[in-house]
Design a protein around this motif. Structure first.
Motif, PDB file in Angstrom:
ATOM      1  N   THR A  31     -15.028  60.784   2.037  1.00 14.02           N
ATOM      2  CA  THR A  31     -14.008  60.763   3.084  1.00 14.02           C
ATOM      3  C   THR A  31     -12.885  59.812   2.721  1.00 14.02           C
ATOM      4  O   THR A  31     -11.704  60.149   2.861  1.00 14.02           O
ATOM      5  CB  THR A  31     -14.639  60.353   4.431  1.00 14.02           C
ATOM      6  OG1 THR A  31     -15.684  61.273   4.747  1.00 14.02           O
ATOM      7  CG2 THR A  31     -13.612  60.344   5.540  1.00 14.02           C
ATOM      8  N   PHE A  32     -13.228  58.616   2.257  1.00 15.49           N
ATOM      9  CA  PHE A  32     -12.208  57.639   1.869  1.00 15.49           C
ATOM     10  C   PHE A  32     -11.340  58.173   0.746  1.00 15.49           C
ATOM     11  O   PHE A  32     -10.130  58.004   0.760  1.00 15.49           O
ATOM     12  CB  PHE A  32     -12.844  56.325   1.450  1.00 15.49           C
ATOM     13  CG  PHE A  32     -13.226  55.433   2.596  1.00 15.49           C
ATOM     14  CD1 PHE A  32     -13.062  55.810   3.907  1.00 15.49           C
ATOM     15  CD2 PHE A  32     -13.757  54.182   2.349  1.00 15.49           C
ATOM     16  CE1 PHE A  32     -13.416  54.998   4.955  1.00 15.49           C
ATOM     17  CE2 PHE A  32     -14.114  53.343   3.384  1.00 15.49           C
ATOM     18  CZ  PHE A  32     -13.945  53.751   4.693  1.00 15.49           C
ATOM     19  N   LYS A  33     -11.958  58.802  -0.244  1.00 16.55           N
ATOM     20  CA  LYS A  33     -11.179  59.317  -1.371  1.00 16.55           C
ATOM     21  C   LYS A  33     -10.283  60.475  -0.945  1.00 16.55           C
ATOM     22  O   LYS A  33      -9.172  60.613  -1.433  1.00 16.55           O
ATOM     23  CB  LYS A  33     -12.103  59.715  -2.520  1.00 16.55           C
ATOM     24  CG  LYS A  33     -12.674  58.493  -3.219  1.00 16.55           C
ATOM     25  CD  LYS A  33     -13.479  58.853  -4.425  1.00 16.55           C
ATOM     26  CE  LYS A  33     -13.954  57.576  -5.121  1.00 16.55           C
ATOM     27  NZ  LYS A  33     -14.717  57.852  -6.328  1.00 16.55           N
ATOM     28  N   ASN A  34     -10.750  61.309  -0.019  1.00 15.68           N
ATOM     29  CA  ASN A  34      -9.931  62.424   0.473  1.00 15.68           C
ATOM     30  C   ASN A  34      -8.738  61.945   1.293  1.00 15.68           C
ATOM     31  O   ASN A  34      -7.720  62.622   1.353  1.00 15.68           O
ATOM     32  CB  ASN A  34     -10.770  63.388   1.305  1.00 15.68           C
ATOM     33  CG  ASN A  34     -11.725  64.198   0.459  1.00 15.68           C
ATOM     34  OD1 ASN A  34     -11.524  64.357  -0.736  1.00 15.68           O
ATOM     35  ND2 ASN A  34     -12.773  64.697   1.081  1.00 15.68           N
ATOM     36  N   HIS A  35      -8.886  60.800   1.933  1.00 13.87           N
ATOM     37  CA  HIS A  35      -7.827  60.285   2.809  1.00 13.87           C
ATOM     38  C   HIS A  35      -7.242  58.972   2.301  1.00 13.87           C
ATOM     39  O   HIS A  35      -6.726  58.173   3.086  1.00 13.87           O
ATOM     40  CB  HIS A  35      -8.379  60.093   4.223  1.00 13.87           C
ATOM     41  CG  HIS A  35      -8.886  61.355   4.835  1.00 13.87           C
ATOM     42  ND1 HIS A  35      -8.060  62.341   5.298  1.00 13.87           N
ATOM     43  CD2 HIS A  35     -10.154  61.808   5.023  1.00 13.87           C
ATOM     44  CE1 HIS A  35      -8.787  63.341   5.761  1.00 13.87           C
ATOM     45  NE2 HIS A  35     -10.065  63.048   5.602  1.00 13.87           N
ATOM     46  N   ALA A  36      -7.305  58.751   0.996  1.00 12.82           N
ATOM     47  CA  ALA A  36      -6.872  57.477   0.408  1.00 12.82           C
ATOM     48  C   ALA A  36      -5.436  57.084   0.779  1.00 12.82           C
ATOM     49  O   ALA A  36      -5.205  55.941   1.166  1.00 12.82           O
ATOM     50  CB  ALA A  36      -7.046  57.506  -1.103  1.00 12.82           C
ATOM     51  N   PRO A  37      -4.443  57.978   0.700  1.00 14.65           N
ATOM     52  CA  PRO A  37      -3.079  57.555   1.043  1.00 14.65           C
ATOM     53  C   PRO A  37      -2.956  57.071   2.491  1.00 14.65           C
ATOM     54  O   PRO A  37      -2.295  56.071   2.769  1.00 14.65           O
ATOM     55  CB  PRO A  37      -2.233  58.810   0.821  1.00 14.65           C
ATOM     56  CG  PRO A  37      -3.031  59.654  -0.113  1.00 14.65           C
ATOM     57  CD  PRO A  37      -4.468  59.344   0.185  1.00 14.65           C
ATOM     58  N   THR A  38      -3.621  57.748   3.395  1.00 17.28           N
ATOM     59  CA  THR A  38      -3.573  57.355   4.803  1.00 17.28           C
ATOM     60  C   THR A  38      -4.259  56.009   5.006  1.00 17.28           C
ATOM     61  O   THR A  38      -3.755  55.147   5.738  1.00 17.28           O
ATOM     62  CB  THR A  38      -4.252  58.419   5.679  1.00 17.28           C
ATOM     63  OG1 THR A  38      -3.676  59.681   5.392  1.00 17.28           O
ATOM     64  CG2 THR A  38      -4.097  58.102   7.148  1.00 17.28           C
ATOM     65  N   ILE A  39      -5.376  55.810   4.354  1.00 17.04           N
ATOM     66  CA  ILE A  39      -6.116  54.555   4.478  1.00 17.04           C
ATOM     67  C   ILE A  39      -5.313  53.405   3.882  1.00 17.04           C
ATOM     68  O   ILE A  39      -5.230  52.327   4.463  1.00 17.04           O
ATOM     69  CB  ILE A  39      -7.511  54.676   3.832  1.00 17.04           C
ATOM     70  CG1 ILE A  39      -8.372  55.634   4.662  1.00 17.04           C
ATOM     71  CG2 ILE A  39      -8.175  53.320   3.707  1.00 17.04           C
ATOM     72  CD1 ILE A  39      -9.662  56.041   4.005  1.00 17.04           C
ATOM     73  N   LEU A  40      -4.689  53.636   2.745  1.00 16.30           N
ATOM     74  CA  LEU A  40      -3.891  52.586   2.114  1.00 16.30           C
ATOM     75  C   LEU A  40      -2.662  52.239   2.945  1.00 16.30           C
ATOM     76  O   LEU A  40      -2.149  51.125   2.867  1.00 16.30           O
ATOM     77  CB  LEU A  40      -3.502  52.980   0.695  1.00 16.30           C
ATOM     78  CG  LEU A  40      -4.658  53.010  -0.294  1.00 16.30           C
ATOM     79  CD1 LEU A  40      -4.186  53.464  -1.662  1.00 16.30           C
ATOM     80  CD2 LEU A  40      -5.346  51.661  -0.381  1.00 16.30           C
ATOM     81  N   ASN A  41      -2.186  53.177   3.748  1.00 13.46           N
ATOM     82  CA  ASN A  41      -1.076  52.888   4.679  1.00 13.46           C
ATOM     83  C   ASN A  41      -1.444  51.755   5.625  1.00 13.46           C
ATOM     84  O   ASN A  41      -0.589  50.964   6.016  1.00 13.46           O
ATOM     85  CB  ASN A  41      -0.748  54.128   5.496  1.00 13.46           C
ATOM     86  CG  ASN A  41       0.575  54.711   5.119  1.00 13.46           C
ATOM     87  OD1 ASN A  41       1.308  54.157   4.318  1.00 13.46           O
ATOM     88  ND2 ASN A  41       0.868  55.839   5.706  1.00 13.46           N
ATOM     89  N   TYR A  42      -2.698  51.700   5.996  1.00 15.91           N
ATOM     90  CA  TYR A  42      -3.160  50.637   6.888  1.00 15.91           C
ATOM     91  C   TYR A  42      -2.886  49.269   6.275  1.00 15.91           C
ATOM     92  O   TYR A  42      -2.481  48.339   6.967  1.00 15.91           O
ATOM     93  CB  TYR A  42      -4.659  50.802   7.174  1.00 15.91           C
ATOM     94  CG  TYR A  42      -5.242  49.667   7.964  1.00 15.91           C
ATOM     95  CD1 TYR A  42      -5.031  49.577   9.334  1.00 15.91           C
ATOM     96  CD2 TYR A  42      -5.992  48.670   7.350  1.00 15.91           C
ATOM     97  CE1 TYR A  42      -5.552  48.539  10.066  1.00 15.91           C
ATOM     98  CE2 TYR A  42      -6.518  47.628   8.076  1.00 15.91           C
ATOM     99  CZ  TYR A  42      -6.300  47.566   9.427  1.00 15.91           C
ATOM    100  OH  TYR A  42      -6.806  46.527  10.146  1.00 15.91           O
ATOM    101  N   PHE A  43      -3.063  49.141   4.976  1.00 14.87           N
ATOM    102  CA  PHE A  43      -2.860  47.855   4.318  1.00 14.87           C
ATOM    103  C   PHE A  43      -1.377  47.534   4.148  1.00 14.87           C
ATOM    104  O   PHE A  43      -1.016  46.382   3.976  1.00 14.87           O
ATOM    105  CB  PHE A  43      -3.575  47.830   2.961  1.00 14.87           C
ATOM    106  CG  PHE A  43      -5.069  47.838   3.100  1.00 14.87           C
ATOM    107  CD1 PHE A  43      -5.759  46.676   3.408  1.00 14.87           C
ATOM    108  CD2 PHE A  43      -5.785  49.007   2.960  1.00 14.87           C
ATOM    109  CE1 PHE A  43      -7.133  46.671   3.561  1.00 14.87           C
ATOM    110  CE2 PHE A  43      -7.169  49.021   3.104  1.00 14.87           C
ATOM    111  CZ  PHE A  43      -7.837  47.856   3.407  1.00 14.87           C
ATOM    112  N   ARG A  44      -0.520  48.542   4.199  1.00 13.47           N
ATOM    113  CA  ARG A  44       0.923  48.288   4.109  1.00 13.47           C
ATOM    114  C   ARG A  44       1.456  47.702   5.408  1.00 13.47           C
ATOM    115  O   ARG A  44       2.150  46.714   5.414  1.00 13.47           O
ATOM    116  CB  ARG A  44       1.677  49.585   3.784  1.00 13.47           C
ATOM    117  CG  ARG A  44       1.630  49.958   2.354  1.00 13.47           C
ATOM    118  CD  ARG A  44       2.566  51.137   2.057  1.00 13.47           C
ATOM    119  NE  ARG A  44       2.299  51.605   0.714  1.00 13.47           N
ATOM    120  CZ  ARG A  44       1.392  52.537   0.413  1.00 13.47           C
ATOM    121  NH1 ARG A  44       0.710  53.121   1.370  1.00 13.47           N
ATOM    122  NH2 ARG A  44       1.184  52.885  -0.829  1.00 13.47           N
TER     123      ARG A  44
END
Length: 120
Positions: A67-80
């Motif tokens: 799940t994390f790998k499929n949604h990596a860009p969205t998850i990394l947005n959280y850190f931005r």
């Protein structure tokens, strides 16, 4: 009633070491998301976490990795921006409640009209 709740996990972990490992992995993941770090550092920490999960060999955590790998860009947005979709989730919940009060949707146009009048 037992007042020292700190002992309960220790007893559980003593008998089920896989639960202890899973608990520590979950806490490590929590620490990654609580840390105010760049998306690059976050991805590095997540990759290390993925390796630990794969070493554990638990299929439940492997599905989390997928799940994390499929949604990596969205998850990394959280850190931005430390941004979540909480407002969208809250609105979605309001729509579900409204739909249940109306006992379903028969006329979609009227339903959307009512939503706009109530929540816009």
């Amino acid at each position: 009633m037992h007042r020292n709740f700190g002992l309960c996990p220790n007893i559980l972990f003593k008998h089920y070491p896989i639960l202890k490992a899973a608990y520590h992995l979950a806490m490590e993941l929590r620490q990654i998301f609580n840390a105010k770090i760049s998306p690059t550092k976050a991805m590095g920490r997540m990759n290390k976490w993925y390796e630990k999960v794969m070493a554990l060999g638990n299929n439940n955590f492997r599905s989390v990795i997928k799940t994390f790998k499929n949604h990596a860009p969205t998850i990394l947005n959280y850190f931005r921006r430390r941004a979540t979709n909480a407002s969208a989730e809250a609105f979605n919940s309001k729509v579900k409640i409204f739909r249940s009060q109306m006992r379903g949707v028969r006329d979609r146009n009227f339903f959307i009209f009512r939503l706009v009048k109530l929540y816009a």
